[in-house]
Scaffold this motif. Structure first.
Motif, PDB file in Angstrom:
ATOM      1  N   SER A  40       0.836  -1.194   0.000  1.00  0.00           N
ATOM      2  CA  SER A  40       0.000   0.000   0.000  1.00  0.00           C
ATOM      3  C   SER A  40       0.875   1.248   0.000  1.00  0.00           C
ATOM      4  CB  SER A  40      -0.913   0.028   1.229  1.00  0.00           C
ATOM      5  OG  SER A  40      -1.796  -1.046   1.186  1.00  0.00           O
ATOM      6  N   ASP A  41       0.483   2.248  -0.764  1.00  0.00           N
ATOM      7  CA  ASP A  41       1.200   3.516  -0.760  1.00  0.00           C
ATOM      8  C   ASP A  41       1.137   4.130   0.625  1.00  0.00           C
ATOM      9  OD1 ASP A  41       2.081   5.837  -2.936  1.00  0.00           O
ATOM     10  OD2 ASP A  41       1.195   6.622  -1.100  1.00  0.00           O
ATOM     11  N   LEU A  42       2.188   4.880   1.019  1.00  0.00           N
ATOM     12  CA  LEU A  42       2.220   5.473   2.355  1.00  0.00           C
ATOM     13  C   LEU A  42       1.102   6.484   2.562  1.00  0.00           C
ATOM     14  CD1 LEU A  42       6.033   6.049   2.914  1.00  0.00           C
ATOM     15  CD2 LEU A  42       4.557   4.357   3.984  1.00  0.00           C
ATOM     16  N   ARG A  43       0.501   6.974   1.494  1.00  0.00           N
ATOM     17  CA  ARG A  43      -0.583   7.935   1.659  1.00  0.00           C
ATOM     18  C   ARG A  43      -1.928   7.266   1.817  1.00  0.00           C
ATOM     19  NH1 ARG A  43       0.779  10.820  -3.832  1.00  0.00           N
ATOM     20  NH2 ARG A  43       1.060   8.601  -4.261  1.00  0.00           N
ATOM     21  N   THR A  59      -8.189  20.610   1.441  1.00  0.00           N
ATOM     22  CA  THR A  59      -7.726  21.987   1.486  1.00  0.00           C
ATOM     23  C   THR A  59      -6.219  22.010   1.697  1.00  0.00           C
ATOM     24  OG1 THR A  59      -7.998  22.191   3.878  1.00  0.00           O
ATOM     25  CG2 THR A  59      -9.920  22.668   2.504  1.00  0.00           C
ATOM     26  N   LYS A  60      -5.628  23.172   1.504  1.00  0.00           N
ATOM     27  CA  LYS A  60      -4.194  23.320   1.700  1.00  0.00           C
ATOM     28  C   LYS A  60      -3.800  22.989   3.142  1.00  0.00           C
ATOM     29  CE  LYS A  60      -0.432  26.682   1.459  1.00  0.00           C
ATOM     30  NZ  LYS A  60      -0.062  28.095   1.179  1.00  0.00           N
ATOM     31  N   VAL A  61      -4.625  23.423   4.092  1.00  0.00           N
ATOM     32  CA  VAL A  61      -4.332  23.169   5.502  1.00  0.00           C
ATOM     33  C   VAL A  61      -4.398  21.675   5.804  1.00  0.00           C
ATOM     34  CG1 VAL A  61      -5.081  23.618   7.867  1.00  0.00           C
ATOM     35  CG2 VAL A  61      -5.188  25.436   6.174  1.00  0.00           C
ATOM     36  N   GLN A  62      -5.371  20.991   5.213  1.00  0.00           N
ATOM     37  CA  GLN A  62      -5.489  19.548   5.433  1.00  0.00           C
ATOM     38  C   GLN A  62      -4.314  18.791   4.831  1.00  0.00           C
ATOM     39  OE1 GLN A  62      -9.397  18.957   3.725  1.00  0.00           O
ATOM     40  NE2 GLN A  62     -10.340  18.770   5.763  1.00  0.00           N
ATOM     41  N   THR A  67       1.149  16.016   5.757  1.00  0.00           N
ATOM     42  CA  THR A  67       2.459  15.928   5.097  1.00  0.00           C
ATOM     43  C   THR A  67       3.553  16.715   5.802  1.00  0.00           C
ATOM     44  OG1 THR A  67       1.913  17.801   3.628  1.00  0.00           O
ATOM     45  CG2 THR A  67       1.408  15.566   2.837  1.00  0.00           C
ATOM     46  N   ASP A  68       3.196  17.782   6.518  1.00  0.00           N
ATOM     47  CA  ASP A  68       4.191  18.632   7.177  1.00  0.00           C
ATOM     48  C   ASP A  68       4.389  18.169   8.616  1.00  0.00           C
ATOM     49  OD1 ASP A  68       5.503  20.775   8.576  1.00  0.00           O
ATOM     50  OD2 ASP A  68       5.022  22.087   6.887  1.00  0.00           O
ATOM     51  N   GLU A  69       5.587  17.711   8.930  1.00  0.00           N
ATOM     52  CA  GLU A  69       5.874  17.176  10.261  1.00  0.00           C
ATOM     53  C   GLU A  69       5.676  18.228  11.348  1.00  0.00           C
ATOM     54  OE1 GLU A  69       6.826  14.872  13.419  1.00  0.00           O
ATOM     55  OE2 GLU A  69       6.449  14.223  11.351  1.00  0.00           O
ATOM     56  N   LYS A  70       6.080  19.469  11.091  1.00  0.00           N
ATOM     57  CA  LYS A  70       5.943  20.520  12.102  1.00  0.00           C
ATOM     58  C   LYS A  70       4.476  20.824  12.393  1.00  0.00           C
ATOM     59  CE  LYS A  70      10.357  22.838  11.173  1.00  0.00           C
ATOM     60  NZ  LYS A  70      11.009  24.107  10.747  1.00  0.00           N
ATOM     61  N   VAL A  71       3.670  20.928  11.352  1.00  0.00           N
ATOM     62  CA  VAL A  71       2.245  21.205  11.535  1.00  0.00           C
ATOM     63  C   VAL A  71       1.576  20.056  12.272  1.00  0.00           C
ATOM     64  CG1 VAL A  71       0.043  21.572  10.339  1.00  0.00           C
ATOM     65  CG2 VAL A  71       2.128  22.681   9.495  1.00  0.00           C
ATOM     66  N   ARG A  72       1.906  18.842  11.877  1.00  0.00           N
ATOM     67  CA  ARG A  72       1.312  17.665  12.516  1.00  0.00           C
ATOM     68  C   ARG A  72       1.732  17.559  13.981  1.00  0.00           C
ATOM     69  NH1 ARG A  72       2.524  14.545   8.807  1.00  0.00           N
ATOM     70  NH2 ARG A  72       4.359  13.471   9.632  1.00  0.00           N
ATOM     71  N   SER A  73       3.001  17.831  14.259  1.00  0.00           N
ATOM     72  CA  SER A  73       3.488  17.765  15.642  1.00  0.00           C
ATOM     73  C   SER A  73       2.823  18.828  16.507  1.00  0.00           C
ATOM     74  CB  SER A  73       5.006  17.944  15.659  1.00  0.00           C
ATOM     75  OG  SER A  73       5.506  17.937  16.977  1.00  0.00           O
ATOM     76  N   ASP A 220      -6.132   9.796  12.364  1.00  0.00           N
ATOM     77  CA  ASP A 220      -6.426  10.306  11.024  1.00  0.00           C
ATOM     78  C   ASP A 220      -5.212  10.969  10.386  1.00  0.00           C
ATOM     79  OD1 ASP A 220      -9.046   9.446  11.099  1.00  0.00           O
ATOM     80  OD2 ASP A 220      -9.871  11.384  11.694  1.00  0.00           O
ATOM     81  N   ILE A 221      -4.384  11.629  11.193  1.00  0.00           N
ATOM     82  CA  ILE A 221      -3.313  12.453  10.621  1.00  0.00           C
ATOM     83  C   ILE A 221      -1.948  11.778  10.694  1.00  0.00           C
ATOM     84  CG2 ILE A 221      -4.563  14.572  11.147  1.00  0.00           C
ATOM     85  CD1 ILE A 221      -2.649  15.035  13.482  1.00  0.00           C
TER      86      ILE A 221
END
Length: 752
Positions: A40-43, A59-62, A67-73, A220-221
């Motif tokens: 399975s693809d990682l996405r 959306t861009k934020v979603q 995908t962005d480690e800093k935003v997710r953290s 989810d994220i």
């Protein structure tokens, strides 16, 4: 169905480090189904055979959120802080409950408590009739109504988060909590009515379903392996320590308020902590609104032509839901047993020993759970490292309840023999042991449960489990309080009657913990068992015997070489070099030949890499071993320079290796390597950072110190790959078993 790999016909399998040749039966037990999930693809991720993908426009934020480690953290820590605040608020006043109920019938005199609810709140309808509430019922009814609200809240919040959105559900729970804290203070400070206070606690319970929603949001994220290794341990700590944090805040408030003699045990002292809940929940609403966007949702992947993917097989679905059913049912009995532990502290202990009634002592005992949680967590984690995630968590679901049952019967014995009421310290010590083992089973179930929950039903199933727990937490205290009431309301030989009632309550809880043990017994049958593993450290100091003459390995086949342990392979290479023989050189093979057993390669990688690290660590501590390695490497390089056949073989292997990598990248979804060569070059160099000077030369190592330095740098890189292999192999092992489930959940693997 699992497809068994026949290693006799495949040249790529390696062993896990047995002292000699691993049996072919053991190697055949490694199956190819683990690789099916890895493809399975990682996405995307799969659940019970259905691939889950982001179906709607993001959306861009979603997109940044996944995908962005800093935003997710940042989002992760905001949500964990929110969970901590919400759970802390639910127990802010719990340590003061005994003082609030000081005027109840059956309560042992506690001195002057001006902030306690008036005795009329607990009187019966008729002056000569049975009182409405006694001490035990009054205290436990507060917890009951709160959990009764949670019965509805957990499930409805979970469903709402699946249907409407995670963020809205979280903020709704926080806002409802703010209202409930204000109502608690009003009912306790101004109205000063026990029944109004109960109503405020029910409202608090109605908005307490935040835990399951936050867990679903974090799943989810994050990718499954990332959630298991990085998120779940911290999340579980926040869930468990959140209640303890509320105890500490409440303790600080009471100590501060009671420091003024005019406020000691006053209504402001007992109920003023509510405003801490209002303040912290208000802050949580704001930071969630600012930093936590609504996560994108996944759905079933459609096949060509717009059709839904076929449903999972009946056997796959049945195996998965059997585990869920066991955890839900046996976990409910476990929850009743844990309620018995709380009853043993907040009712039996406080009514039997005068010193235990003080709010400071009560809060301190609640805060002691921090230590109990830490010890329980260490026990579970160490077992996971030794036995593997699935087997360890399943085992502690069983053992935790056995131990809880035994310790609860031990508390029963203390009450029976402590007729002079002098063994409070012994009682507390045994109670702490019960808490530790209770947390072991709780942690194990929290780790294991989400591993089998479909992602599109995370909120619902998590909410259902939490609602069942809340229901048990509502029923159990009432049932125990009714039993205890037969003793606390006795008029003849009251203390003996109270002790008999306490013994009966603890006996019931011990028996129910035993039922939880019986309920969990079948779970190990449905959990995947790890392949046999032999600790490489156990082989240290033992002389390994080479099973064949050294010249036998001139033309050894890949499958036979792979059946040897890493330690034995290294010894053969060293002995051949000492006798002037060439090292064993095996072909690189092709991706086509390795594709079906790639999952097995990943599963064995952590053990192989760990063996290699141990080997090099021992070598670096021995200068003679380093000299032998230098000599062996020098002969190899000289052979490339002086022997044309060796150079031709080396060039051929370089070509085969390049082809293998390209074919793997194409097959694994990285087919843009030709369009973005420099990005892929950067990724390769990041995966293999230089441990030698980049001068296009293979430098000859001149000294032992240089060789040791090279090996030290190599081990650092090896550690990075070991961590990655542990995460990847755990994801592969789980998804193969659960039919492709995309998360491990509340809980986690360690691989941790």
């Amino acid at each position: 169905a699992a497809t068994t790999i026949d290693v006799d016909s495949h040249p790529g399998l390696r062993s896990r480090g047995s002292p000699g040749m691993r049996s072919r039966t053991e190697m055949r037990s490694l199956t190819a189904n683990s690789f099916q999930s890895f493809q399975s693809d990682l996405r995307t991720s799969t659940i019970q055979g259905k691939q889950q993908v982001f179906q709607k426009k993001m959306t861009k934020v979603q997109i940044e959120l996944v995908t962005d480690e800093k935003v997710r953290s940042r989002c992760k820590w905001v949500l964990l802080a929110t969970a901590f605040i919400n759970l802390s608020g639910s127990v802010l006043l719990a340590g003061s409950f005994p003082m609030m109920c000081a005027n109840t019938p059956g309560a042992t005199p506690m001195g002057d408590v001006p902030g306690a609810f008036p005795a009329r709140d607990f009187a019966g309808a008729k002056p000569t009739g049975w009182p409405a509430l006694d001490y035990a019922m009054a205290i436990n009814l507060i917890l009951v109504v709160q959990n009764l609200g949670a019965v509805f809240s957990n499930y409805l919040a979970g469903v709402a988060s699946d249907k409407i959105g995670r963020k809205i559900a979280i903020q709704g729970c926080l806002l409802g909590g703010i209202v409930s804290y204000a109502l608690m203070f009003i009912s306790g400070y101004w109205v000063h009515n026990y029944w109004c206070f109960l109503g405020a606690n029910f409202v608090n319970g109605l908005f307490s379903g935040i835990r399951g929603v936050i867990s679903a949001y974090l799943q989810d994220i994050h990718e499954p392996a990332e959630f298991i290794s990085k998120v779940m341990p911290t999340m579980v700590n926040c869930f468990l320590f959140g209640a303890m944090g509320g105890s500490v805040l409440g303790l600080c408030w009471v100590a501060l308020a009671n420091s003024d003699p005019s406020l000691k045990n006053s209504a402001f002292s007992l109920f003023g902590a509510c405003w801490l809940g209002v303040l912290l929940s208000g802050i949580a609403v704001i930071i969630v609104h600012v930093y936590c966007p609504e996560p994108a949702k996944k759905g079933d992947k459609e096949e060509d032509g717009g059709k839904k993917a076929p449903p999972p097989s009946t056997s796959e679905a049945w195996s998965t839901w059997q585990v869920v059913a066991i955890i839900l049912i046996a976990g409910s009995f476990d929850t009743f047993g844990d309620t018995g532990n709380r009853f043993a502290r907040n009712t039996i202990l406080t009514n039997r020993y005068e010193r235990a009634r003080r709010p400071v002592v009560n809060y301190a005992l609640m805060a002691s759970n921090i230590i109990s949680i830490f010890i329980g967590q260490q026990i579970v984690m160490k077992t996971i490292k030794r036995r593997g995630f699935m087997q360890a968590t399943g085992l502690w679901c069983i053992l935790g309840n056995v131990a809880s049952s035994v310790v609860q019967f031990a508390l029963l014995a203390i009450i029976n023999f402590d007729t002079q009421q002098t063994a409070m310290e012994v009682y507390i010590c045994v109670w702490l042991i019960s808490q530790i083992f209770g947390f072991c089973s709780t942690l194990a179930a929290m780790f294991l449960m989400p591993a089998f929950v479909p992602p599109q039903r995370r909120g619902q199933i998590n909410g259902l489990r939490n609602s069942l727990q809340a229901f048990i937490n509502s029923v159990a205290p009432v049932a125990l309080a009714l039993v205890y009431q037969t003793g606390s309301m006795a008029t003849v030989d009251r203390q003996a009657a109270v002790d008999r009632a306490g013994i009966t309550c603890l006996g019931k809880c011990g028996a129910i913990s035993a039922l939880a043990f019986i309920g969990y017994l079948p779970i190990l049958r449905f959990l995947p068992k790890p392949p046999p593993k032999i600790d490489g450290d156990a082989q240290e100091g033992k002389e390994l015997e080479v099973p064949r003459p050294l010249d036998y390995y001139d033309n050894v086949t890949w499958e036979e070489w792979s059946l040897l342990s890493l330690e034995l392979r290294m010894k053969i290479q060293r002995m051949r070099s000492q006798k002037g023989m060439e090292q064993v050189m095996l072909p690189w093979s092709t991706w086509h030949a390795d594709r079906e057993i790639a999952g097995v390669i990943l599963e064995t990688a952590p053990s192989e890499l760990a063996d290699l690290r141990r080997f090099h660590t021992r070598m670096m501590a021995n200068d003679e071993s380093l000299r032998q390695l230098m000599e062996m490497n020098s002969k190899y390089r000289q052979g490339l320079v002086q022997n044309e056949a060796n150079r031709a073989r080396h060039d051929r292997n370089k070509t085969d290796m390049g082809r293998w990598i390209v074919e793997y990248l194409d097959n694994a979804g990285y087919d843009t390597w030709e369009l973005m060569p420099y990005l892929y070059k950067a990724m390769i160099m990041a995966a293999f950072p230089p441990i030698d000077t980049l001068d296009e030369q293979v430098d000859e190592v001149q000294t032992v110190q240089d060789e040791r330095d090279i090996l030290l740098r190599f081990i650092r890189v090896l550690d990075l790959h070991t961590k990655t292999a542990e995460i990847t192999s755990t994801d592969v092992a789980f998804t193969a078993y659960a039919g492709g489930s995309d998360h491990f959940g509340h809980s986690a693997a360690h691989h941790f």
